[in-house]
Design a protein around this motif. Structure first.
Motif, PDB file in Angstrom:
ATOM      1  N   VAL A   1       6.279   7.826  12.594  1.00 24.06           N
ATOM      2  CA  VAL A   1       6.097   8.000  11.070  1.00 24.06           C
ATOM      3  C   VAL A   1       7.695   8.374  10.532  1.00 24.06           C
ATOM      4  CG1 VAL A   1       4.908   8.566   8.971  1.00 24.06           C
ATOM      5  CG2 VAL A   1       3.613   8.304  11.055  1.00 24.06           C
ATOM      6  N   GLY A   2       8.197   7.473   9.656  1.00 26.00           N
ATOM      7  CA  GLY A   2       9.384   7.897   9.323  1.00 26.00           C
ATOM      8  C   GLY A   2       9.750   7.715   7.849  1.00 26.00           C
ATOM      9  N   LEU A   3      10.789   8.063   7.496  1.00 28.51           N
ATOM     10  CA  LEU A   3      11.416   7.678   6.020  1.00 28.51           C
ATOM     11  C   LEU A   3      12.488   6.863   6.321  1.00 28.51           C
ATOM     12  CD1 LEU A   3      11.372   8.336   3.143  1.00 28.51           C
ATOM     13  CD2 LEU A   3      12.897  10.094   3.507  1.00 28.51           C
ATOM     14  N   VAL A   4      12.511   5.570   5.709  1.00 28.80           N
ATOM     15  CA  VAL A   4      13.738   4.619   6.036  1.00 28.80           C
ATOM     16  C   VAL A   4      14.277   4.137   4.481  1.00 28.80           C
ATOM     17  CG1 VAL A   4      14.378   2.319   6.562  1.00 28.80           C
ATOM     18  CG2 VAL A   4      12.448   3.513   8.177  1.00 28.80           C
TER      19      VAL A   4
ATOM     20  N   GLY B   1       8.294  13.833   2.578  1.00 23.20           N
ATOM     21  CA  GLY B   1       8.141  14.445   1.315  1.00 23.20           C
ATOM     22  C   GLY B   1       6.949  14.194   0.550  1.00 23.20           C
ATOM     23  N   HIS B   2       6.760  14.442  -0.621  1.00 22.03           N
ATOM     24  CA  HIS B   2       5.489  14.235  -1.250  1.00 22.03           C
ATOM     25  C   HIS B   2       5.397  13.109  -2.307  1.00 22.03           C
ATOM     26  CE1 HIS B   2       3.650  17.949   0.234  1.00 22.03           C
ATOM     27  NE2 HIS B   2       4.899  18.528  -0.176  1.00 22.03           N
ATOM     28  N   GLU B   3       6.599  12.276  -2.184  1.00 20.22           N
ATOM     29  CA  GLU B   3       6.592  10.907  -2.808  1.00 20.22           C
ATOM     30  C   GLU B   3       5.832  10.103  -2.391  1.00 20.22           C
ATOM     31  OE1 GLU B   3      10.133   7.747  -4.305  1.00 20.22           O
ATOM     32  OE2 GLU B   3      10.660   9.338  -3.314  1.00 20.22           O
TER      33      GLU B   3
ATOM     34  N   ILE C   1      -1.657  13.095  11.356  1.00 20.47           N
ATOM     35  CA  ILE C   1      -0.213  12.802  11.573  1.00 20.47           C
ATOM     36  C   ILE C   1       0.424  12.541  10.380  1.00 20.47           C
ATOM     37  CG2 ILE C   1       1.210  10.769  12.544  1.00 20.47           C
ATOM     38  CD1 ILE C   1      -1.111  10.341  14.785  1.00 20.47           C
ATOM     39  N   LEU C   2      -0.373  11.914   9.197  1.00 19.42           N
ATOM     40  CA  LEU C   2       0.442  11.577   8.054  1.00 19.42           C
ATOM     41  C   LEU C   2       0.868  12.813   7.241  1.00 19.42           C
ATOM     42  CD1 LEU C   2      -2.021   8.766   6.731  1.00 19.42           C
ATOM     43  CD2 LEU C   2       0.504   8.734   7.406  1.00 19.42           C
ATOM     44  N   ASN C   3      -0.091  13.985   7.514  1.00 20.06           N
ATOM     45  CA  ASN C   3       0.055  15.437   7.075  1.00 20.06           C
ATOM     46  C   ASN C   3       1.225  15.738   7.475  1.00 20.06           C
ATOM     47  OD1 ASN C   3      -1.962  15.165   5.160  1.00 20.06           O
ATOM     48  ND2 ASN C   3      -3.755  15.804   6.433  1.00 20.06           N
ATOM     49  N   LEU C   4       1.384  15.901   8.939  1.00 19.17           N
ATOM     50  CA  LEU C   4       2.688  16.376   9.577  1.00 19.17           C
ATOM     51  C   LEU C   4       3.695  15.765   9.175  1.00 19.17           C
ATOM     52  CD1 LEU C   4       1.369  16.543  13.129  1.00 19.17           C
ATOM     53  CD2 LEU C   4       1.897  18.779  11.465  1.00 19.17           C
ATOM     54  N   SER C   5       3.664  14.315   8.746  1.00 13.72           N
ATOM     55  CA  SER C   5       4.916  13.804   8.328  1.00 13.72           C
ATOM     56  C   SER C   5       5.409  14.000   7.084  1.00 13.72           C
ATOM     57  CB  SER C   5       4.633  12.071   8.545  1.00 13.72           C
ATOM     58  OG  SER C   5       3.768  11.795   7.395  1.00 13.72           O
ATOM     59  N   GLU C   6       4.796  14.889   6.430  1.00 13.53           N
ATOM     60  CA  GLU C   6       5.206  15.322   4.938  1.00 13.53           C
ATOM     61  C   GLU C   6       6.597  15.940   4.990  1.00 13.53           C
ATOM     62  OE1 GLU C   6       2.102  17.205   2.833  1.00 13.53           O
ATOM     63  OE2 GLU C   6       0.936  15.276   2.653  1.00 13.53           O
ATOM     64  N   LYS C   7       6.803  16.617   6.033  1.00 14.52           N
ATOM     65  CA  LYS C   7       7.918  17.404   6.374  1.00 14.52           C
ATOM     66  C   LYS C   7       9.235  16.332   6.280  1.00 14.52           C
ATOM     67  CE  LYS C   7       5.948  20.171   9.748  1.00 14.52           C
ATOM     68  NZ  LYS C   7       5.646  20.459  11.383  1.00 14.52           N
TER      69      LYS C   7
ATOM     70  N   MET D   1       1.067  -1.174  -0.052  1.00 13.87           N
ATOM     71  CA  MET D   1       0.106  -0.077  -0.096  1.00 13.87           C
ATOM     72  C   MET D   1       0.938   1.206  -0.036  1.00 13.87           C
ATOM     73  SD  MET D   1      -2.998   1.267   2.719  1.00 13.87           S
ATOM     74  CE  MET D   1      -4.110   0.271   2.030  1.00 13.87           C
ATOM     75  N   LYS D   2       0.355   2.118  -0.454  1.00 14.94           N
ATOM     76  CA  LYS D   2       1.096   3.514  -0.811  1.00 14.94           C
ATOM     77  C   LYS D   2       0.392   4.496   0.178  1.00 14.94           C
ATOM     78  CE  LYS D   2       3.359   2.758  -4.934  1.00 14.94           C
ATOM     79  NZ  LYS D   2       4.787   2.838  -4.754  1.00 14.94           N
ATOM     80  N   ILE D   3       1.254   5.873   0.499  1.00 15.64           N
ATOM     81  CA  ILE D   3       0.678   6.765   1.167  1.00 15.64           C
ATOM     82  C   ILE D   3      -0.632   7.393   0.887  1.00 15.64           C
ATOM     83  CG2 ILE D   3       1.146   9.123   1.879  1.00 15.64           C
ATOM     84  CD1 ILE D   3       2.979   7.270   3.539  1.00 15.64           C
ATOM     85  N   THR D   4      -0.785   7.565  -0.318  1.00 10.90           N
ATOM     86  CA  THR D   4      -2.043   8.071  -1.262  1.00 10.90           C
ATOM     87  C   THR D   4      -3.069   7.071  -0.766  1.00 10.90           C
ATOM     88  OG1 THR D   4      -1.668   7.235  -3.576  1.00 10.90           O
ATOM     89  CG2 THR D   4      -0.975   9.505  -2.907  1.00 10.90           C
ATOM     90  N   GLU D   5      -2.962   5.684  -0.942  1.00  6.67           N
ATOM     91  CA  GLU D   5      -4.084   4.897  -0.876  1.00  6.67           C
ATOM     92  C   GLU D   5      -4.373   5.006   0.735  1.00  6.67           C
ATOM     93  OE1 GLU D   5      -3.084   1.319  -3.535  1.00  6.67           O
ATOM     94  OE2 GLU D   5      -1.426   1.611  -2.501  1.00  6.67           O
ATOM     95  N   LEU D   6      -3.476   5.173   1.686  1.00  5.95           N
ATOM     96  CA  LEU D   6      -3.816   5.084   3.047  1.00  5.95           C
ATOM     97  C   LEU D   6      -4.710   6.308   3.317  1.00  5.95           C
ATOM     98  CD1 LEU D   6      -3.415   4.184   6.060  1.00  5.95           C
ATOM     99  CD2 LEU D   6      -1.318   5.245   5.881  1.00  5.95           C
ATOM    100  N   LYS D   7      -4.218   7.197   2.899  1.00 11.95           N
ATOM    101  CA  LYS D   7      -5.075   8.576   2.958  1.00 11.95           C
ATOM    102  C   LYS D   7      -6.339   8.388   2.529  1.00 11.95           C
ATOM    103  CE  LYS D   7      -1.206  11.816   3.294  1.00 11.95           C
ATOM    104  NZ  LYS D   7      -0.622  12.984   2.831  1.00 11.95           N
ATOM    105  N   GLN D   8      -6.691   7.996   1.266  1.00 11.32           N
ATOM    106  CA  GLN D   8      -7.985   7.800   0.794  1.00 11.32           C
ATOM    107  C   GLN D   8      -8.784   6.677   1.433  1.00 11.32           C
ATOM    108  OE1 GLN D   8      -6.931   6.397  -3.425  1.00 11.32           O
ATOM    109  NE2 GLN D   8      -6.391   8.549  -4.255  1.00 11.32           N
ATOM    110  N   SER D   9      -8.113   5.603   2.058  1.00 11.94           N
ATOM    111  CA  SER D   9      -8.793   4.643   3.020  1.00 11.94           C
ATOM    112  C   SER D   9      -9.204   5.130   4.293  1.00 11.94           C
ATOM    113  CB  SER D   9      -7.959   3.533   2.936  1.00 11.94           C
ATOM    114  OG  SER D   9      -7.519   2.843   2.160  1.00 11.94           O
ATOM    115  N   LEU D  10      -8.380   6.120   4.723  1.00 11.25           N
ATOM    116  CA  LEU D  10      -8.872   6.780   6.003  1.00 11.25           C
ATOM    117  C   LEU D  10     -10.174   7.603   5.883  1.00 11.25           C
ATOM    118  CD1 LEU D  10      -5.502   7.646   7.361  1.00 11.25           C
ATOM    119  CD2 LEU D  10      -6.898   5.814   8.423  1.00 11.25           C
ATOM    120  N   ALA D  11     -10.407   8.205   4.814  1.00 15.17           N
ATOM    121  CA  ALA D  11     -11.431   9.413   4.462  1.00 15.17           C
ATOM    122  C   ALA D  11     -12.740   8.696   4.915  1.00 15.17           C
ATOM    123  CB  ALA D  11     -11.161   9.875   3.175  1.00 15.17           C
TER     124      ALA D  11
END
Length: 151
Positions: A35-38, A86-88, A77-83, A1-11
Motif C-alpha cells: 500500500v503506497g503513496l504514488v 496520511g489522512h487525505e 493494513i489500511l490503518n497501518l498505511s496511514e503512516k 473509489m477513495k480510501i474512506t469508501e474502501l474502508k466503509q465497504s470492508l466493514a
C-alpha cells in the motif's frame, strides 16, 4: 473509489473478492503486497505542469492456496498505511500482474470489488488542436463502417 469508501465497504464483508474488467475473479488466495503513496509530477503536451497523487495497492498471488485475506486484516493494513498515506481521502489505483503490471481503478458493487479499466487521454487538447469529436471516439468503441456516418 477513495480510501474512506474502501474502508466503509470492508466493514460489512465476510470475504474479499476482486473482479477483473473481463468478469474473471482474482484467485481467492491473493495478497495485498503493498500500500503506497504514488505522486506523478509531469508536464502535459501543452506545457502545463501537473501533479497527481493516489493511494496505490499491489495485488499479487502466490502458490499458497490456503491464504485468505480477511476484511478485518485488510482494514488493519489500511490503518497501518496511514503512516505513509496520511489522512487525505485519496483515489485508489490498483496494480495487478498480468502479462505486464496492469493499473486499474477500483469500484464496489455492494458485494465484490471491481478492478476498472483506466484510460489515457490528452490533457491539453486545445493546445494540440484535437477537436472534441476525435477525443471522444476511442472511448465509444463503435465500429465505423464506410458510409455509416460515424467516421
Amino acid at each position: 473509489m477513495k480510501i474512506t469508501e474502501l474502508k466503509q465497504s470492508l466493514a460489512g464483508l465476510t470475504a474479499i473478492n476482486f473482479k477483473l474488467p473481463d468478469g474473471r475473479y482474482l484467485p481467492a488466495h491473493f495478497h495485498v503486497t503493498e500500500v503506497g503513496l504514488v505522486t506523478k509530477h509531469f508536464i502535459d503536451c501543452g506545457g502545463v505542469e501537473r501533479r497527481e497523487t493516489v493511494a496505490n495497492f499491489q495485488l499479487w498471488e502466490a502458490g499458497d492456496y490456503d491464504h485468505r485475506l480477511a476484511p478485518e486484516k485488510f482494514l488493519h493494513i489500511l490503518n497501518l498505511s496511514e503512516k505513509i498515506l496520511g489522512h487525505e481521502d485519496l483515489d485508489i489505483e490498483v496494480e495487478y500482474q498480468q502479462a505486464t503490471i496492469g493499473k486499474f481503478g477500483l469500484a464496489f458493487d455492494g458485494q465484490d470489488f471491481s478492478l476498472t479499466a483506466k484510460q489515457t487521454a490528452c490533457l491539453a487538447q486545445d493546445a494540440c488542436g484535437i477537436p472534441d469529436a476525435f477525443a471522444v471516439l476511442p472511448q465509444l468503441q463503435v465500429a465505423c463502417t464506410p458510409g455509416g456516418g460515424c467516421c
